[in-house]
Design an enzyme around this catalytic site. Structure first.
Site, PDB file in Angstrom:
ATOM      1  N   GLU A  41     -25.867  33.168  42.815  1.00  0.00           N
ATOM      2  CA  GLU A  41     -26.159  33.213  44.246  1.00  0.00           C
ATOM      3  C   GLU A  41     -25.037  34.040  44.873  1.00  0.00           C
ATOM      4  OE1 GLU A  41     -25.752  30.423  48.162  1.00  0.00           O
ATOM      5  OE2 GLU A  41     -26.652  29.452  46.403  1.00  0.00           O
ATOM      6  N   ARG A  45     -21.191  36.759  52.485  1.00  0.00           N
ATOM      7  CA  ARG A  45     -19.911  36.592  53.181  1.00  0.00           C
ATOM      8  C   ARG A  45     -19.014  37.811  52.975  1.00  0.00           C
ATOM      9  NH1 ARG A  45     -19.681  30.650  51.160  1.00  0.00           N
ATOM     10  NH2 ARG A  45     -18.605  31.571  49.387  1.00  0.00           N
ATOM     11  N   THR A  69     -25.815  32.536  52.009  1.00  0.00           N
ATOM     12  CA  THR A  69     -25.258  32.695  53.358  1.00  0.00           C
ATOM     13  C   THR A  69     -26.029  33.760  54.143  1.00  0.00           C
ATOM     14  OG1 THR A  69     -23.116  32.294  52.261  1.00  0.00           O
ATOM     15  CG2 THR A  69     -23.074  32.649  54.626  1.00  0.00           C
ATOM     16  N   LYS A 129     -31.755  23.135  50.309  1.00  0.00           N
ATOM     17  CA  LYS A 129     -30.346  23.058  49.932  1.00  0.00           C
ATOM     18  C   LYS A 129     -29.721  21.881  50.685  1.00  0.00           C
ATOM     19  CE  LYS A 129     -26.122  25.878  50.397  1.00  0.00           C
ATOM     20  NZ  LYS A 129     -25.628  27.236  50.661  1.00  0.00           N
TER      21      LYS A 129
END
Length: 207
Positions: A41, A45, A69, A129
């Site tokens: 994943e 960021r 993210t 999640k």
């Protein structure tokens, strides 16, 4: 072809990666794939997340790759163009969810309360999640929610070698997201052997 959920349940632990240098992405993908965790994943960021994903996908077309993210529809587009299999967001943003559904890409949004689970279910989502997992009550909180909701979870946030088995023992948990086997400093230093050892340790624990 196996579904994303089936592949996640086989892999069990998803390395959550923040990579600053996309040139290192292929070697990182090699380390993960050859040592028992053929999944990543890659979080948005960092500035070059999309390019890192693209490099991984071209080198390892069968690897399971997610974009993490993801906060905007623009990032969804970037992730899809780079070749991701699925999208992960830290929270539940209906706009992002709807856009992913329109683009026909799997999204696993973050939730940490019954209300958010119900809102996600209302939009047709059944894989979520649980984030941030440990600060939100850990395995005990997740067990309480799974007793009520027919949903699969991917807990992330505070998952580590000491508690990963507690999460994986919960029947509704497909896989856990974690960073401990892919420390940023080791990636930046190109310390591939130490990274490989950490990945092998995870793979041996969950096998």
């Amino acid at each position: 072809m196996k579904s994303i959920n089936e592949r996640l349940s086989e892999i069990k632990v998803v390395p959550v990666i923040a990579i600053s240098d996309p040139a290192k992405a292929v070697k990182l993908a090699e380390v993960l794939s050859e040592n028992g965790l053929p999944c990543a994943e890659v979080t948005f960021r960092t500035e070059h997340a999309a390019l890192a994903i693209k490099n991984m996908r071209e080198a390892y077309p069968d690897m399971l790759i997610g974009a993490g993210t993801v906060l905007t529809t623009e990032q969804v587009d970037e992730a899809i163009d780079a070749g991701v299999d699925f999208i992960v967001s830290p929270g539940f943003n209906p706009t992002t969810v709807k856009y992913c559904q329109q683009r026909k890409v799997t999204i696993v949004p973050g939730v940490n309360s019954p209300s958010l689970v119900e809102q996600a279910m209302e939009m047709g989502l059944r894989t979520l999640k649980f984030f941030p997992a440990e600060p939100s009550g850990g395995a005990a909180m997740l067990k309480a929610m799974t007793a009520v909701y027919p949903v699969k979870f991917m807990p992330t946030g505070g998952v580590n070698p000491k508690n990963v088995k507690d999460y994986l023992a919960i029947p509704s948990v497909l896989a856990c997201g974690g960073t401990w086997m892919v420390p940023n400093q080791l990636i930046e230093d190109g310390n591939w052997e130490e990274l490989a050892q950490l990945v092998r340790e995870v793979a041996s624990v969950i096998s």
